[in-house]
Design an enzyme around this catalytic site. Structure first.
Site, mmCIF file in Angstrom:
data_model
loop_
_atom_site.group_PDB
_atom_site.id
_atom_site.type_symbol
_atom_site.label_atom_id
_atom_site.label_comp_id
_atom_site.label_asym_id
_atom_site.label_seq_id
_atom_site.Cartn_x
_atom_site.Cartn_y
_atom_site.Cartn_z
ATOM 1 N N THR A 52 -0.891 7.557 -1.045
ATOM 2 C CA THR A 52 -2.169 7.105 -1.737
ATOM 3 C C THR A 52 -3.524 6.645 -1.125
ATOM 4 O O THR A 52 -4.072 6.389 -1.675
ATOM 5 C CB THR A 52 -1.744 7.204 -2.829
ATOM 6 O OG1 THR A 52 -1.273 6.272 -3.295
ATOM 7 C CG2 THR A 52 -0.790 8.170 -4.328
ATOM 8 N N ARG B 75 0.872 -1.088 -0.425
ATOM 9 C CA ARG B 75 0.249 -0.392 -0.367
ATOM 10 C C ARG B 75 0.668 1.641 -0.010
ATOM 11 O O ARG B 75 1.908 1.386 0.903
ATOM 12 C CB ARG B 75 -0.966 0.075 1.065
ATOM 13 C CG ARG B 75 -1.775 0.639 1.047
ATOM 14 C CD ARG B 75 -3.200 0.105 2.187
ATOM 15 N NE ARG B 75 -2.381 0.535 3.410
ATOM 16 C CZ ARG B 75 -2.858 0.670 4.492
ATOM 17 N NH1 ARG B 75 -4.292 1.024 4.593
ATOM 18 N NH2 ARG B 75 -2.651 1.206 6.104
ATOM 19 N N ASP C 89 4.524 -5.776 9.758
ATOM 20 C CA ASP C 89 6.214 -5.280 9.926
ATOM 21 C C ASP C 89 6.059 -6.426 11.825
ATOM 22 O O ASP C 89 7.403 -6.803 11.921
ATOM 23 C CB ASP C 89 6.228 -4.059 10.459
ATOM 24 C CG ASP C 89 6.529 -3.231 9.720
ATOM 25 O OD1 ASP C 89 7.657 -3.688 8.718
ATOM 26 O OD2 ASP C 89 6.273 -1.827 9.976
ATOM 27 N N ASP D 190 0.746 -2.444 12.390
ATOM 28 C CA ASP D 190 1.075 -3.004 10.999
ATOM 29 C C ASP D 190 1.231 -4.572 11.197
ATOM 30 O O ASP D 190 2.358 -4.998 12.077
ATOM 31 C CB ASP D 190 2.440 -2.176 10.841
ATOM 32 C CG ASP D 190 2.616 -2.687 9.313
ATOM 33 O OD1 ASP D 190 2.591 -3.687 8.528
ATOM 34 O OD2 ASP D 190 2.258 -1.588 8.669
HETATM 35 C C1 PRP Z 1 -1.456 -4.489 4.347
HETATM 36 C C2 PRP Z 1 -1.496 -5.182 4.642
HETATM 37 C C3 PRP Z 1 -3.410 -5.940 3.690
HETATM 38 C C4 PRP Z 1 -3.208 -4.032 3.417
HETATM 39 C C5 PRP Z 1 -4.699 -3.392 3.908
HETATM 40 O O1 PRP Z 1 0.037 -4.772 4.227
HETATM 41 O O2 PRP Z 1 -1.553 -6.879 4.717
HETATM 42 O O3 PRP Z 1 -2.880 -6.465 2.724
HETATM 43 O O4 PRP Z 1 -2.083 -3.695 4.291
HETATM 44 O O5 PRP Z 1 -4.776 -2.490 3.681
HETATM 45 P P1 PRP Z 1 -5.228 -1.673 2.910
HETATM 46 O O6 PRP Z 1 -6.616 -2.732 2.865
HETATM 47 O O7 PRP Z 1 -6.166 -0.247 2.909
HETATM 48 O O8 PRP Z 1 -5.401 -1.726 1.023
HETATM 49 P P2 PRP Z 1 1.113 -3.503 3.482
HETATM 50 O O9 PRP Z 1 0.315 -2.518 2.523
HETATM 51 O O10 PRP Z 1 1.459 -2.442 4.718
HETATM 52 O O11 PRP Z 1 2.181 -4.509 3.269
HETATM 53 P P3 PRP Z 1 3.032 -5.204 3.694
HETATM 54 O O12 PRP Z 1 2.186 -6.316 3.939
HETATM 55 O O13 PRP Z 1 4.194 -5.879 2.662
HETATM 56 O O14 PRP Z 1 3.331 -4.739 5.141
HETATM 57 N N1 URA Z 2 -2.428 -2.810 7.107
HETATM 58 C C1 URA Z 2 -2.024 -2.484 9.278
HETATM 59 O O1 URA Z 2 -1.221 -3.658 8.831
HETATM 60 N N2 URA Z 2 -2.437 -2.255 9.267
HETATM 61 C C2 URA Z 2 -3.535 -2.114 8.984
HETATM 62 O O2 URA Z 2 -4.083 -1.223 10.507
HETATM 63 C C3 URA Z 2 -3.950 -0.930 8.526
HETATM 64 C C4 URA Z 2 -3.027 -2.077 7.576
#
Ligand code: PRP
Ligand code: URA
Length: 209
Positions: free
Chosen positions: A108, A104, A203, A200
């Site tokens: 944006t 994400r 993370d 997160d």
């Molecule tokens: C997180 C989570 C989802 C997304 C959800 O991933 O694991 O994929 O955010 O958010 P949304 O519903 O607003 O799209 P992230 O983009 O942080 O990537 P990562 O899993 O690589 O940390």
């Molecule tokens: N992605 C995450 O990992 N946590 C949140 O709360 C939202 C998006």
């Protein structure tokens, strides 16, 4: 309109409390994501069709049941979705796994695709998309769109925590996709994080912050 299934099983809810706790270690967080995924998978596959078979026991013939019909695939959304794969593979050792890399954009909040590798016969499989968090819904909506473009037709979405905004976005974009969650939280904050959520997920699984 798709259905939203909220799993209120005491074991799932107990483990979710540990996940939410900010003092939970990376090791414990990973283990519990995996355990919850296994329990959720058990519930989300409740509607799999079965067929009757006859099995010779040492004593007599038993009428038994085996999974019938279409084959399954699970598709984790990288990175955080990877944490859910082990638990599901424990229950379904032969399941095929596709990988979809999305992150994400922090400004944006739009999903950016960086990897897409599916089983060749994905169009013949029932697919469960897995990701711990459904926040704005941008990632899940895009994931399902990419899978449909690849030919997948029967898709479910499994998240550990969802925000109402994400559920609404998914139901609007993909009314044919049922959603399975352990908790439906209150709202998103100004950074697009689920409140109260668990922070997160990526993370916390990979220890990157
Ligand atoms: C997180 C989570 C989802 C997304 C959800 O991933 O694991 O994929 O955010 O958010 P949304 O519903 O607003 O799209 P992230 O983009 O942080 O990537 P990562 O899993 O690589 O940390
Ligand atoms: N992605 C995450 O990992 N946590 C949140 O709360 C939202 C998006």
């Amino acid at each position: 309109m798709s259905k939203v299934h909220v799993f209120d099983h005491p074991l799932i809810q107990h483990k979710l409390s540990v996940l939410r706790d900010k003092s939970t270690s990376v090791k414990e967080f990973r283990e519990i994501i995996s355990e919850i995924s296994m329990l959720m998978c058990y519930e989300a596959t409740r509607d799999l069709p079965v067929e009757e078979i006859q099995v010779e026991t040492p004593v007599d013939t038993a009428t038994c049941y085996q999974i019938a019909g279409k084959k399954l695939a699970i598709v984790p959304i990288l990175r955080a979705g990877l944490g859910m794969v082990d638990g599901m593979v424990t229950l379904m050792p032969n399941v095929k796994v596709g990988h979809l890399g999305l992150f994400r954009d922090p400004e944006t909040l739009e999903p950016v695709k960086y990897y897409f590798k599916m089983p060749q016969d994905i169009s013949e499989r029932d697919v469960i998309v897995v990701d711990p968090m459904l926040a704005t819904g941008g990632s899940a909506v895009a994931a399902v769109t990419f899978l449909k473009e690849a030919g997948a037709r029967h898709i479910k979405l499994m998240d550990i925590i969802a925000a109402p905004e994400g559920v609404e976005a998914m139901q609007k974009a993909h009314p044919d996709v049922d959603i399975y969650v352990a908790a439906l939280d209150d709202h998103l904050n100004e950074h697009g994080y689920i409140v109260p959520g668990l922070g997160d997920a990526g993370d916390r699984i990979f220890g990157t912050k």
